[in-house]
Design a protein around this motif. Structure first.
Motif: not given
Length: 104
Positions: A25, A39-40, A44, A74, A86-88, A102-103
């Motif tokens: 990821t 974050l991803r 987007s 995010g 997504p944020t983590y 895990k988001e």
């Protein structure tokens, strides 16, 4: 919740972002005002690396079309992006940054 070592805190520039890959990821680890966020690392809107953009006012800006995303949620804060990324969860242990995929 399992956390994975993402990078050393020293790798993340002040007021900037650092690209890492965790379990296939792409993740952007960003730092602003002493806080660290993850974050991803994919816009987007245009699917380019957010880590290559500027970090300011708790946002990260996509370098391609200028969409900004709130580092805490995010969510996009301006067009053309309309979908969040997504944020983590992040934790700092010693001199290292750990991220849970895990988001949050």
């Amino acid at each position: 919740m399992s956390f994975v070592k993402a990078c050393a805190l020293a790798d993340v520039p002040e007021e900037g972002a650092f690209a890492v890959e965790i379990e296939d990821t792409p993740v952007a680890v960003a730092r602003i005002g002493g806080e660290v966020f993850a974050l991803r690392d994919v816009c987007s809107h245009a699917e380019v690396a957010l880590s290559e953009g500027e970090v300011y006012d708790h946002t990260i800006e996509c370098w391609l079309h200028g969409s900004c995303f709130d580092l805490r949620t995010g969510k996009p804060t301006n067009p053309p992006a309309t979908q969040p990324v997504p944020t983590y969860r992040v934790k700092i242990e010693g001199d290292d940054v750990y991220v849970s995929l895990k988001e949050s």
